[in-house]
Design an enzyme around this catalytic site. Structure first.
Site, PDB file in Angstrom:
ATOM      1  N   SER A  11      35.925  35.286  34.744  1.00 40.23           N
ATOM      2  CA  SER A  11      36.698  36.143  33.856  1.00 40.23           C
ATOM      3  C   SER A  11      38.047  36.525  34.462  1.00 40.23           C
ATOM      4  CB  SER A  11      35.874  37.374  33.484  1.00 40.23           C
ATOM      5  OG  SER A  11      36.479  38.086  32.433  1.00 40.23           O
ATOM      6  N   ASP A  49      42.450  37.961  28.832  1.00 35.41           N
ATOM      7  CA  ASP A  49      42.247  37.586  30.223  1.00 35.41           C
ATOM      8  C   ASP A  49      41.932  36.088  30.270  1.00 35.41           C
ATOM      9  OD1 ASP A  49      39.717  37.695  29.137  1.00 35.41           O
ATOM     10  OD2 ASP A  49      38.799  38.705  30.853  1.00 35.41           O
ATOM     11  N   ASP A  94      39.442  34.022  30.540  1.00 40.76           N
ATOM     12  CA  ASP A  94      38.393  33.383  29.739  1.00 40.76           C
ATOM     13  C   ASP A  94      38.348  33.941  28.321  1.00 40.76           C
ATOM     14  OD1 ASP A  94      37.319  35.873  30.536  1.00 40.76           O
ATOM     15  OD2 ASP A  94      35.272  35.123  30.367  1.00 40.76           O
ATOM     16  N   ASP A 137      37.652  36.818  26.956  1.00 43.63           N
ATOM     17  CA  ASP A 137      36.644  37.735  26.422  1.00 43.63           C
ATOM     18  C   ASP A 137      37.146  39.176  26.391  1.00 43.63           C
ATOM     19  OD1 ASP A 137      36.485  38.289  29.149  1.00 43.63           O
ATOM     20  OD2 ASP A 137      34.290  38.259  29.230  1.00 43.63           O
TER      21      ASP A 137
END
Length: 548
Positions: free
Chosen positions: A150, A302, A304, A306
């Site tokens: 992440s 961010d 990734d 999410d």
């Protein structure tokens, strides 16, 4: 067996030349008296990566306490054994992002799953985490794995696990994580070179296309075909841009203006110190572009995708809204559409303002442990969020935080306000007028020596503050104790005016975090906001010395 012998045995079984060579060099340096090398060796082999707030996550490197091809294959063998013992014909979908090592980790995992008798479906290319979470439900798989760290520093990676079926695509929680961890330990007794490998399926583009369609359905472009707000967007060197552009086009929104230096996936994250929109300076390029473009709004995912960050113009500059501000705006938006049915949920360190919104709209309000693995499991969930920029606006399709669907809802709300000559900033004032001004702040201390984290928590337990910023501490609660529900390693201090201060170790980064929440009901909306923010600022200054 000595530390050096243990490390050499690991190196002999490591299929990755880079980590094998790095480990051999570290062993040689440690044996030559290099203290830093010795400390690195001890830390790499002091234990095994454990399931935390968002799965396994750690620095890339050799050893069981690091992310590498061995630990990924061991984790996959353990998860496969768990799934085979749980149902007759298990399946798993595997996704990965643009971080260093993500693709090879994902392919290793898929081959090990297939070899263990689990149908393994690899997503067609690097994609956002929410697509993997969606795919678990869309494909009806027993589980899902996403290889990502992440928003962690560039040297980290991770392994996130979802369960299908009755778990509806949520992340794993106790006791299942402990059961899987035990199977991983059993799998680690066999060298990974001896694990059977199997044939892996690759999903077609239909999975991604279905996610795009489902997420686009959440959006409502400007009424009457108006221009709507002009948006600058950054995926923070991550995997969000392609999917965001496809979703917005399908929903009928105008294209965003992407920050060119951060538009393409790059696991080195060259333009930021930390690829986290919350970090100071992370959005500087986006703000500069927004100023040059005359934009109305800055949106950021961010790496990734999410999480979602939102920034608005204020006083000739750009101000990033806090996760709680965005969380309350989206919560109010969701509550108005819920028509008195369902629940709003937030992690325990998020703003209590969502409770006030839920009560006013006849909805249930649930506070959960930190992490979306808990938020996503709330019964009859309409909307959930956590203050760390995580929002779940579409629980019918994704049971995890989703920065892309949240972006669609924020943009829909911003377009509606824009059409009325208003803005997100003015909507926050309206919220303060309706429910009171809920202000929040955070103080974080990043450590290099992980032993400092329990030391800080122990010191605060042993000697809690008697006052903060001139306000008496009327209650000091240790939420790890049974009398407070054994919620976790969290300390809660309540001040005389009702302000709440909570302290906890981060579940994903080497940090101690302090969360401050204050509310004001006096005066005009703007006066309420200023009063609540002043309380938060004063308490933040008072808290810093307590963290050393």
């Amino acid at each position: 067996m000595s530390a050096a012998e243990t490390a050499r045995a690991w190196a002999a079984a490591d299929p990755d030349e880079a980590t094998r060579a790095a480990l051999e060099a570290t062993v040689a340096a440690a044996e030559a008296g290099d203290e830093a090398a010795r400390a690195e060796l001890e830390d790499a082999f002091r234990g095994r990566l454990q399931f935390g707030t968002a799965g396994l996550r750690g620095a890339i490197g050799p050893g069981p306490n690091r992310m590498n091809r061995v630990t990924v294959q061991q984790a996959s063998a353990g998860l496969a054994a768990f799934l085979v013992g749980r149902e007759p014909h298990p399946s798993v979908v595997i996704g990965w992002d643009g971080r260093r090592g993500s693709e090879i980790f994902a392919r290793d995992a898929a081959e090990v799953f297939a070899g263990a008798g689990v149908r393994a479906i690899l997503l067609p290319r690097l994609l956002p985490t929410p697509v993997t979470a969606f795919a678990v439900r869309h494909l009806g798989t027993s589980a899902g794995v996403m290889v990502t760290a992440s928003h962690n520093p560039p040297g980290d990676n991770g392994y996130k696990v979802y369960l299908g079926g009755a778990d509806e695509g949520s992340q794993i929680v106790p006791p299942v994580d402990g059961e899987i961890a035990a199977r991983i330990e059993e799998a680690a007794a066999t060298p990974v070179a001896e694990y059977p490998r199997g044939e892996v399926e690759t999903a077609g583009e239909g999975v991604w296309e279905a996610y795009v369609a489902a997420t686009a359905s959440l959006g409502q472009p400007p009424a009457g075909g108006g221009a709507g707000p002009k948006v600058v967007y950054t995926p923070m060197h991550g995997v969000g841009l392609e999917t965001v552009e496809a979703v917005l086009a399908a929903a009928g929104f105008a294209p965003v203006v992407a920050v060119p230096e951060q538009a393409q996936p790059d696991g080195a994250f060259p333009t930021v110190d930390f690829p986290n929109p919350e970090e100071p300076g992370a959005l500087d390029l986006a703000f500069a572009l927004a100023e040059a473009e005359g934009a109305d709004l800055v949106l950021a995912n961010d790496p990734d995708a999410d999480r979602l960050a939102v920034a608005v113009p204020e006083g000739g500059a750009w101000r990033m809204l806090t996760g709680n501000e965005v969380g309350l705006l989206l919560g109010w938006d969701a509550a108005r559409s819920a028509r008195g049915h369902g629940a709003l949920a937030a992690s325990i360190v998020s703003s209590p303002g969502l409770g006030a919104i839920a009560e006013a709209h006849g909805l249930d309000f649930v506070q959960t442990l930190t992490g979306f693995k808990w938020v996503s499991r709330v019964p009859d969930l309409v909307y959930g969020y956590e203050e760390a920029l995580g929002y779940l606006v579409n629980p019918g399709t994704v049971r995890d935080k989703d920065g892309i669907s949240a972006l669609v809802r924020v943009l829909t709300l911003a377009a509606e306000l824009h059409a009325r000559g208003s803005s997100l900033a003015e909507e926050l004032l309206a919220l303060a007028g309706e429910f009171g001004a809920f202000a929040s702040g955070q103080v974080s201390v990043r450590v290099t020596d992980l032993a400092r984290i329990p030391a800080i928590m122990a010191a605060l337990r042993a000697e809690p503050p008697a006052e903060l910023a001139g306000l008496a501490v009327t209650a000091a609660d240790d939420l790890s104790l049974a009398e407070h529900g054994s919620i976790g390693d969290i300390l809660r201090f309540t001040l005389g005016d009702g302000t709440r201060v909570m302290v906890r170790p981060s579940g994903t980064e080497p940090k101690v975090k302090v969360y401050i929440d204050a509310v004001s009901h006096e005066g005009s909306p703007a006066q309420r906001v200023r009063a609540a923010e002043a309380k938060v600022a004063a308490i933040a200054e008072a808290v810093r010395p307590l963290l050393g």
